[in-house]
Scaffold this active site. Sequence first.
Site, PDB file in Angstrom:
ATOM      1  N   HIS A 266       0.837  -1.209   0.000  1.00 23.88           N
ATOM      2  CA  HIS A 266       0.000   0.000   0.000  1.00 23.88           C
ATOM      3  C   HIS A 266       0.873   1.261   0.000  1.00 23.88           C
ATOM      4  CE1 HIS A 266      -3.682   2.338   1.132  1.00 23.88           C
ATOM      5  NE2 HIS A 266      -2.782   3.130   1.685  1.00 23.88           N
ATOM      6  N   GLU A 267       1.795   1.344   0.950  1.00 22.38           N
ATOM      7  CA  GLU A 267       2.660   2.531   1.029  1.00 22.38           C
ATOM      8  C   GLU A 267       3.558   2.607  -0.210  1.00 22.38           C
ATOM      9  OE1 GLU A 267       1.892   4.721   3.130  1.00 22.38           O
ATOM     10  OE2 GLU A 267       0.610   3.428   4.357  1.00 22.38           O
TER      11      GLU A 267
HETATM   12 CO    CO Z   1      -3.149   5.272   1.936  1.00 25.54          CO
END
Ligand code: CO
Length: 503
Positions: A266-267
């Site tokens: 995600h990051e």
């Molecule tokens: Co986010």
Amino acid sequence: MPKSDTSRLYHQLVKRMRALADIKNAMALLQWDQETYMPKGGAQFRGQQLTTLAELAHRMGTSPALGKLLEKLLDKAELSEVERKNVELTHLYYQKAKRYPSSLVKALTQAANRCFMAWIQARQEHQFAVFAPELEKMIALKKQEAEILGYPACPYDALLDQHERGLTTEILENIFPPLQANLISLLSKIQQKPQPPDDFLYAYADKQQQWEFGLYLLQAMGFDFNKGRQDLSEHPFTTSFSPHDVRVTTRMHEHQLATMVWSCIHEGGHALYEQGLPAEQYGMPGGQASSLVIHESQSRLWENCIGRSLAFWTFHYPAWQKRFPTPFSHIALEDFYRAINLVKPSLIRTEADELTYHLHIFIRYEIEKKLINEHLPIQELPDLWNALYAEMLDVKVSDDVQGVLQDVHWSHGSLGYFPTYTLGSLLAAQWWEQLQQELPQLDEALAQGQTAPILNWLRKHIHGYGSLYTAEELCRRVTGKPLQADAFLRYVQQKYFRIYGLE
Ligand code: CO
């Protein structure tokens, strides 16, 4: 000599905006350090340093000289299309910043500090009542802020616009209720089917191995370690000081390997966006990451559409098995794939699956409207929260820490923020559908470990534009369609019908 006059003025603007960006990025570096390496004792002076820089940035960003320069440039016909957009958007932000009386800026900062401290304490004591009075003050300030900013139909619109330019309740009312009905109907079909086992995802996993696997995944996505790095923090986040220095953080627990993996992806998605911004536009809107919806569409595209796909793990699961042989050497790819896509209503938003996640968002959206547009008494918040969780997710909240106190957002004064998470997922599905149309061998490429075609496509169609376009504008430019839920619904239906054997 009108042309040279225009370019001279534009150059002055660029110079000013770059200096402002330097200050803001220095602040971002101090904040990153605060979350990663700063010794506890450093907090007091760090706070002071950040306040000084914030005041300096506010002064530079609202200076009358900047205003005059922008007025002159708005009249110039010779600007290129990108230059014109940069001028118009900078002017818009300038006017917005000017509207805030310094007393309100100060009141909001102080309220956020107190509210955050109260939230921490309320969680420790399992007492919503500790948080309630500070939250009440914060809500009053947000209402005041909405009045100062102005809005088309209701005060909540002003707060939505802060997180995604042009977003309104009217737009959300056309998207959220039908999506909610569709998701609940899909969820009830899924719940009639047996659940695949997922206990192996919680087996012991060595932290050093986790750390290295996280780096391996970032590498596989195309993260450039010459222009970024990963560190540890309490809560994972991404920050950037220029496209040439982008930082991601992660956290690890020995029995939560999966949490680390998907937070890392995600990051990583956020970070690839930041690394893809045009460096020559540094300081200008064209070089800044767009508002939250586009940012979140990038993280969720990688985390879910790619990072929870069978194709992606067809290539990468052997690397996972090699690093974590117990128990994974005995778990087949298909069983692993079903486990990482398990759908199960739960209490905590950040742990929710791709499908029920949005029900958590709709609950917060309903509550925020009541807090800002109506006058919901703060003390009724926990009961309303718990009732909505029972109604939408059929789960019982027995402790406010697992309920109304679970998110940090309101304590920061971030209202109107939650809806951008769902819109980010919807947009991610729209990018995904477009990608599959334009790159027909996508699954085959992913199954061979190739992500570069995807990253190149994102660079070209999304990252390269910075914040010149809103999510809605960019969506129409790239897909020819408005931002809507159709692609997301096709995506979840196709995925879960297969996983759960639905008709
Ligand atoms: Co986010």
